[in-house]
Motif scaffolding. Structure first.
Motif, PDB file in Angstrom:
ATOM      1  N   THR A  54       0.845  -1.201   0.000  1.00  0.00           N
ATOM      2  CA  THR A  54       0.000   0.000   0.000  1.00  0.00           C
ATOM      3  C   THR A  54       0.878   1.247   0.000  1.00  0.00           C
ATOM      4  O   THR A  54       0.649   2.189  -0.768  1.00  0.00           O
TER       5      THR A  54
ATOM      6  N   TYR B  78       1.993   4.624   7.814  1.00  0.00           N
ATOM      7  CA  TYR B  78       1.039   3.537   7.572  1.00  0.00           C
ATOM      8  C   TYR B  78       0.993   2.625   8.785  1.00  0.00           C
ATOM      9  O   TYR B  78       2.021   2.202   9.286  1.00  0.00           O
TER      10      TYR B  78
ATOM     11  N   VAL C  62      -4.505   1.032   7.513  1.00  0.00           N
ATOM     12  CA  VAL C  62      -4.837  -0.038   6.573  1.00  0.00           C
ATOM     13  C   VAL C  62      -5.493  -1.142   7.394  1.00  0.00           C
ATOM     14  O   VAL C  62      -4.932  -1.594   8.393  1.00  0.00           O
TER      15      VAL C  62
END
Length: 158
Positions: free
Chosen positions: A24, A101, A124
């Protein structure tokens, strides 16, 4: 300025959830910084073994080593100082376009400290995945903690 994605995890062991987080970050940034947390802990894997596994996996997925950097960070006592320690320890020096992230539910104070250091936050969703244990069987897991428990129960190395 180039966008930089920051991923941090213990990676004890590296698993599909970590890879998903990294992919990602790769998709949304020019490069990523991977921080191996709890570097001083070699249970079950040393920081060098974790680093080797990350490089091997990313290489097998076609990611050039010029697209990422890996840093190892020891734990520190102060949660309040951790965000600045993390930023300084992983070589991110500019204040623009960096994204942190995570797939963990981190305290709002921690996320706010990361924002104050110039990071956008991207959570995420952590999903389950099939893990093939050293005994050859597959187990549905969602974390490295679960993997370690399975291996410990079976009396096997990670």
């Amino acid at each position: 300025m180039e966008r930089i994605g920051l991923v941090i995890a213990r990676m004890q062991p590296l698993h599909l959830g970590h890879i998903s987080l990294m992919e990602t970050a790769f998709c949304e940034n020019g490069s990523i910084v991977i921080c191996i947390g709890s570097a001083q802990k070699a249970d079950p894997l040393s920081v060098e073994e974790r680093r080797k596994r990350i490089i091997k996996k990313l290489d097998s997925l076609g990611y050039n080593t010029r697209l990422y950097k890996i840093f190892a960070l020891d734990d520190i006592e102060s949660d309040e100082e951790w965000p600045l320690y993390l930023k300084n320890g992983c070589g991110i020096t500019d204040e623009t376009s960096n994204t942190f992230y995570t797939s963990d539910n981190l305290p709002e104070s921690y996320l706010e400290a990361m924002r104050n250091l110039g990071f956008q936050i991207k959570t995420v969703v952590r999903g389950s995945f099939n893990y093939k244990a050293p005994d050859g069987r597959y187990y549905t897991v969602s974390s490295a903690t679960e993997i370690r428990k399975i291996c410990e129960k079976l009396g096997l190395e990670v």
